[in-house]
Write an enzyme that holds these catalytic residues in place. Structure first.
Site, short mmCIF file in Angstrom:
data_model
loop_
_atom_site.label_atom_id
_atom_site.label_comp_id
_atom_site.label_asym_id
_atom_site.label_seq_id
_atom_site.Cartn_x
_atom_site.Cartn_y
_atom_site.Cartn_z
N LYS A 68 0.82 -1.23 0.00
CA LYS A 68 0.00 0.00 0.00
C LYS A 68 0.85 1.27 0.00
O LYS A 68 0.40 2.32 -0.45
CB LYS A 68 -0.97 -0.01 1.19
CG LYS A 68 -2.07 -1.06 1.02
CD LYS A 68 -3.14 -0.92 2.06
CE LYS A 68 -4.27 -1.90 1.81
NZ LYS A 68 -5.46 -1.56 2.58
N ASP A 90 -9.86 3.27 2.16
CA ASP A 90 -10.00 2.65 3.49
C ASP A 90 -10.51 3.69 4.50
O ASP A 90 -11.42 3.39 5.30
CB ASP A 90 -8.66 2.11 3.99
CG ASP A 90 -8.17 0.91 3.19
OD1 ASP A 90 -9.01 0.11 2.76
OD2 ASP A 90 -6.95 0.79 2.99
#
Ligand code: ATR
Length: 289
Positions: free
Chosen positions: A71, A108
């Site tokens: 990520k 997220d």
């Protein structure tokens, strides 16, 4: 990679356990779109070539999710980041533009906030306690720090203290984290006074007996949020419920981050509520309906 169906997918390692294909392939099916969402298990030394291939004109890949351990690592490969991804320095979604330019998003954080809204929990002015300092905590703290009505405090504990320190120091370079306080032990999380307790550690994953929290500290006037969703009810959620607390597992976060990713790939077009409901149901059961 030419003459293939428009392709989407998730890069990471390992990715076999991912529920994302189920979620996104359900959406394509429901919309009648001839596209496919695949797993891309990639070793780190395979990443550079993967990104070279992505830039080729005939590459059928138009969007990606990114999971552990990439990520942060993908950021150097991208052309631009959205403002939130840039603040969090964490990307879980890549959108390919017409010219094969790659834009990094983070859904997220917004997905977590969307789930809190569904749970009718307003974080403004609240006392938050977080256990764990991995990527999920990064997205959660960034999202809770950038909203107009921030929590009163966020107490953060991690087994490896240096990791929590590094996380807060890093976020502090790009946002005000003066309400985030590192604590040296779980006992210092002041769970008795917390409005929201979030477990982002993997404790409880595939282990219905594992739990880091002493049940005596939980109370009925709080929301206990466990990002684990396998099992759907961890021991933490079970004992919290017994104490009368509101509870949520990580399926809501998984659902909302996925819906937001899908909508970015669709140029911002919102998914129909009926399709969202179907995807939610598929996720709850873990298999296609
Ligand atoms: P994610 O990106 O999903 O948040 P991660 O980066 O792998 O996941 O982070 C996992 C978190 O679970 C970390 O905070 C880890 O603590 P350490 O930093 O000390 O490793 C925490 N964790 C995992 N197993 C744990 C355990 N048995 N006790 C306490 N914390 C644990």
């Amino acid at each position: 990679m030419s003459a293939e169906k428009p392709t989407y997918g998730i890069i990471g390692y390992p990715v076999e356990h991912s529920l994302s294909p189920l979620m996104h392939n359900t959406a394509f099916e429901e919309l009648g779109v001839a596209a496919i969402y695949k797993l891309f298990p990639l070793q780190e030394d395979e990443l550079p070539q993967f990104f070279i291939d992505l830039r080729k004109k005939d590459c059928p890949v138009f969007g990606l999710n990114v999971t552990v351990p990439y990520k942060e690592k993908v950021i150097g490969q991208l052309d631009s980041l959205t403002p939130f991804a840039l603040k969090a320095m964490w990307v879980n979604t890549i959108v390919m533009s017409g010219e094969r330019k790659m834009i990094g998003h983070n859904t997220d954080g917004p997905g977590f906030l969307a789930h809190l809204a569904e749970l009718e929990f307003s974080p403004g002015g609240k006392r938050v306690a977080i256990l764990g300092a991995g990527g999920t905590t990064r997205a959660i703290i960034a999202s809770l720090s950038l909203i107009p009505e921030r929590p009163e405090s966020i107490l953060l504990y991690n087994r490896t203290a240096g990791k929590a320190e590094a996380l807060v120091r890093d976020l502090g370079q790009r946002m005000d984290v003066s309400h985030v306080h590192l604590v040296p032990s779980i006992d210092d999380l002041n769970i008795e006074l917390a409005d929201l307790l979030i477990n982002t550690t993997s404790v409880g994953l595939k282990d219905p007996q594992a739990c880091l929290i002493d049940e005596e500290r939980l109370h009925s006037d709080m929301l206990v949020y466990d990002v684990v969703y396998d099992p759907r009810e961890t021991k933490l959620l079970r004992i919290a419920q017994e104490k009368g607390a509101s509870v949520a597992n990580g399926l809501g976060l998984l659902f909302y981050q996925g819906i937001l990713s899908f909508q970015h790939w669709a140029g911002g077009q919102e998914l129909d509520q009926k399709i969202k409901n179907k995807i939610r149901k598929v996720l709850e059961t873990g298999k296609s309906l």
